[in-house]
Write a protein that holds these residues in place. Structure first.
Motif, short mmCIF file in Angstrom:
data_model
loop_
_atom_site.label_atom_id
_atom_site.label_comp_id
_atom_site.label_asym_id
_atom_site.label_seq_id
_atom_site.Cartn_x
_atom_site.Cartn_y
_atom_site.Cartn_z
N TRP A 66 -6.49 -3.02 0.51
CA TRP A 66 -5.69 -4.60 -0.14
C TRP A 66 -5.04 -4.11 -1.21
N THR A 67 -5.39 -2.71 -1.34
CA THR A 67 -4.48 -1.68 -2.51
C THR A 67 -2.84 -1.41 -2.20
N ARG A 68 -3.05 -0.92 -0.79
CA ARG A 68 -2.02 -0.56 -0.32
C ARG A 68 -1.02 -1.07 0.05
N LEU A 69 -1.47 -2.77 0.31
CA LEU A 69 -0.87 -4.39 0.95
C LEU A 69 -0.04 -4.68 -0.07
N LEU A 70 -0.87 -4.42 -1.54
CA LEU A 70 -0.09 -4.81 -2.52
C LEU A 70 0.97 -4.02 -3.51
N ARG A 71 0.93 -3.13 -3.11
CA ARG A 71 1.61 -1.97 -3.44
C ARG A 71 3.26 -1.91 -2.60
N SER A 72 2.84 -2.56 -1.42
CA SER A 72 3.90 -2.10 -0.51
C SER A 72 4.37 -4.38 -0.93
N ILE A 73 3.69 -4.38 -1.08
CA ILE A 73 4.48 -6.25 -1.53
C ILE A 73 5.31 -6.48 -2.81
N GLY A 74 5.11 -4.92 -3.18
CA GLY A 74 5.30 -4.71 -5.29
C GLY A 74 6.74 -4.21 -5.22
N TRP A 79 8.50 -4.79 -2.46
CA TRP A 79 9.66 -4.96 -2.07
C TRP A 79 10.45 -6.07 -3.29
N ALA A 80 9.33 -6.73 -4.60
CA ALA A 80 9.63 -7.47 -5.78
C ALA A 80 10.48 -6.12 -6.01
N ALA A 81 10.02 -5.22 -6.75
CA ALA A 81 10.56 -4.14 -7.66
C ALA A 81 11.92 -3.50 -7.50
N LEU A 82 11.22 -2.61 -5.97
CA LEU A 82 12.94 -1.69 -5.43
C LEU A 82 13.12 -2.46 -4.25
N GLY A 83 13.21 -3.66 -3.14
CA GLY A 83 14.53 -4.17 -2.74
C GLY A 83 14.24 -3.89 -1.64
N PHE A 84 13.25 -2.78 -1.36
CA PHE A 84 12.51 -2.20 0.43
C PHE A 84 11.07 -1.28 -0.14
N GLY A 85 11.28 -1.54 0.85
CA GLY A 85 9.30 -0.95 1.22
C GLY A 85 8.96 -0.32 2.36
N HIS A 86 7.14 -1.04 3.47
CA HIS A 86 7.49 -1.03 4.32
C HIS A 86 7.21 -2.58 5.46
N TRP A 87 7.62 -2.58 6.66
CA TRP A 87 8.43 -3.60 6.92
C TRP A 87 6.49 -4.38 7.92
N ILE A 88 5.93 -4.44 8.30
CA ILE A 88 4.82 -5.08 9.32
C ILE A 88 5.93 -5.57 10.61
N GLN A 128 14.40 -5.17 20.42
CA GLN A 128 14.73 -6.12 21.81
C GLN A 128 12.73 -6.29 22.10
N ARG A 129 11.90 -5.18 21.84
CA ARG A 129 10.59 -6.21 21.63
C ARG A 129 9.78 -6.06 20.68
N LEU A 130 10.41 -6.05 19.70
CA LEU A 130 9.97 -6.11 17.78
C LEU A 130 10.36 -6.72 17.32
N VAL A 131 9.49 -7.56 16.58
CA VAL A 131 9.96 -8.23 14.84
C VAL A 131 8.95 -7.35 13.66
N ILE A 132 9.99 -7.15 12.77
CA ILE A 132 10.19 -6.62 11.57
C ILE A 132 10.10 -7.04 10.70
N ARG A 133 9.32 -7.13 9.65
CA ARG A 133 8.86 -8.18 8.74
C ARG A 133 8.50 -7.48 7.50
N PRO A 134 8.90 -8.00 6.24
CA PRO A 134 8.31 -7.95 5.08
C PRO A 134 6.67 -7.86 5.36
N PRO A 135 5.93 -7.07 4.28
CA PRO A 135 4.49 -7.57 4.19
C PRO A 135 4.12 -8.87 3.63
N GLU A 136 2.96 -9.33 3.88
CA GLU A 136 2.41 -10.62 3.06
C GLU A 136 1.32 -10.14 3.43
N LEU A 137 0.35 -11.39 2.47
CA LEU A 137 -0.96 -11.17 2.27
C LEU A 137 -2.06 -11.81 3.40
#
Length: 173
Positions: free
Chosen positions: A44-52, A54-63, A5-14
């Motif tokens: 920065w390491t957390r962000l890259l780990r989160s992007i990784g 998604w790339a490796a496992l198909g899930f992760g944190h969303w923004i 209703q109030r949020l957009v939830i998407r994979p992280p980006e740089l």
């Protein structure tokens, strides 16, 4: 991407780095998680780990951001960190959430967690999910309880006591 209703939830980006750094370097936000603000390098390491994730496992944190104005709210999602916690829960998706201080107390965490759990229910039907929370973090424990996460046991992670909370299989968000 998901919308509530109030949020957009998407994979992280740089491009999310500055918002994440602002949140993870806020002493009040991280007091029960890391105990100290994170450095730019650590975020920065957390962000890259989160992007990784998604790339490796198909899930992760969303923004998580506000739908009305795209303002950053925080992050929510599932991870597999292989933390080495005993007894191990590495086979279970581990949910986590962090909400920026300015976005707290508006129900955004619950709204984002409900969406994440609905997503998880379709990806891993009938799977148990877990989370770890500092026993001192009353706000997060309250949110976890709202979604039927129940403390299973306490253990030590990175020299801090944490409660391992489990959510029985079969729950939808």
């Amino acid at each position: 991407m998901m919308e509530t209703q109030r949020l957009v939830i998407r994979p992280p980006e740089l491009r999310d780095f500055d918002d994440l750094y602002s949140m993870w370097s806020d002493p009040q936000v991280v007091q029960f998680v890391t105990g100290a603000p994170l450095t730019r390098e650590e975020v920065w390491t957390r962000l890259l780990r989160s992007i990784g994730h998604w790339a490796a496992l198909g899930f992760g944190h969303w923004i998580v951001s506000e739908k009305s104005n795209a303002a950053f709210v925080g992050e929510v999602g599932f991870v597999q960190h292989r933390r080495g916690i005993s007894p191990a829960f590495d086979a279970s998706p581990e949910i986590g959430w962090m909400i920026a201080q300015r976005a707290q107390r508006f129900g955004y965490a619950s709204e984002a967690i409900a969406a994440a759990l609905n997503w998880a229910h379709t990806r891993w039907p009938g799977a148990e999910t877990v989370c770890i929370i500092s026993p001192e973090n009353a706000a997060s424990m309250k949110v976890a309880n709202r979604f039927d996460y129940r403390p299973d046991h306490e253990t030590t992670y990175k020299n801090k006591v944490v409660s391992v909370c489990r959510r029985a299989p079969g729950h939808a968000g």
